[in-house]
Scaffold this active site. Structure first.
Site, short mmCIF file in Angstrom:
data_model
loop_
_atom_site.label_atom_id
_atom_site.label_comp_id
_atom_site.label_asym_id
_atom_site.label_seq_id
_atom_site.Cartn_x
_atom_site.Cartn_y
_atom_site.Cartn_z
N HIS A 4 31.07 -2.54 52.85
CA HIS A 4 31.78 -3.59 52.11
C HIS A 4 30.77 -4.59 51.81
O HIS A 4 29.56 -4.66 52.28
CB HIS A 4 32.80 -4.08 53.06
CG HIS A 4 32.21 -4.87 54.50
ND1 HIS A 4 31.71 -6.15 54.20
CD2 HIS A 4 32.33 -4.28 55.51
CE1 HIS A 4 31.44 -6.31 55.49
NE2 HIS A 4 31.68 -5.31 56.15
N GLU A 47 36.29 -1.10 60.93
CA GLU A 47 35.13 -1.43 61.80
C GLU A 47 35.32 -1.28 63.25
O GLU A 47 36.60 -1.26 63.73
CB GLU A 47 34.69 -2.74 61.21
CG GLU A 47 33.50 -3.34 61.74
CD GLU A 47 32.35 -2.59 61.51
OE1 GLU A 47 32.40 -1.34 62.26
OE2 GLU A 47 31.13 -2.97 60.92
#
Length: 222
Positions: A8, A87
């Protein structure tokens, strides 16, 4: 099958040097800009699908990255979310400062996350790196074996630790979890899959000026 796996773009917590994990932080303006630049560089890629972590920063990155391809080919690219590529979960340590100038993590073994990640246990209510490796491997192995995707070009929008965990078995040096550093924001790894066998053809490729690369997270001297 061709896979483009992207970390990201930058967020406020990245820029502040704070643990982010499952905190659902959106992209900051720099993060949006890097995703757009990356997308422009990939506009000739005929993406069939985006698979993204459900966290905002990953989904936004996926959407912004394929926008130019959508415009170029005149079609909307479907997006699906998968929690297995979220994550590393920092649990009660989410949001704590993790740089030398703001360090707040109550863990004397914190540097193991960077020096020996395979054995890092994390917070009492979070997860270990081994946990992330297990769930991302489950996702990846299921993906490359899926007969519906064998002729598809797919963008996967995920996170730094999750990306390294997912691809560990494909790296030339599997003993190095971080491959020298956390992937830069919007770095792309390209993978070809033939007959269920995956091979990296480009690693941590960036499509913006190298001066904008910043390693937000690293070993600290505390």
């Amino acid at each position: 099958m061709k896979l483009y796996i992207i970390r990201h773009g930058e967020t406020k917590l990245n820029a502040l040097g704070r643990l982010q994990g499952w905190t659902d932080e959106p992209l900051n303006q720099n993060g949006k800009d890097l995703a757009i630049i990356t997308g422009e560089a990939l506009k000739e890629i005929p993406f069939d699908l985006v698979i993204t972590s459900p966290l905002k920063r990953a989904r936004e990155t996926g959407e912004l990255t394929v926008a130019a391809s959508e415009k170029n080919f005149g079609r909307k690219i479907p997006i699906i979310e998968d929690r297995r590529i979220m994550e590393f979960n920092w649990g009660c340590w989410e949001g704590l400062g993790c740089l030398e100038n703001n360090f707040e993590v109550p863990d004397p073994n914190y540097n193991i996350f960077y020096t020996d990640a395979f054995h890092y246990q994390g917070s009492p209510d979070g997860e270990s790196v081994a946990d992330v490796m297990e769930r991302t491997a489950d996702f990846f192995n299921e993906l490359i074996a899926n007969p519906d995707y064998q002729d598809k070009t797919i963008l996967i929008a995920t996170h730094g630790c999750a990306l390294r965990a997912m691809l560990n078995s494909l790296y030339e040096n599997r003993d190095s979890f971080w491959q020298e550093h956390v992937p830069y924001n919007c770095a792309v790894t390209i993978i070809d899959v033939q007959n269920g066998q995956a091979k990296i053809t480009a690693k941590d490729k960036i499509y913006y000026d190298e001066s904008l690369c910043f390693d937000h997270y690293k070993v600290i001297d505390k």
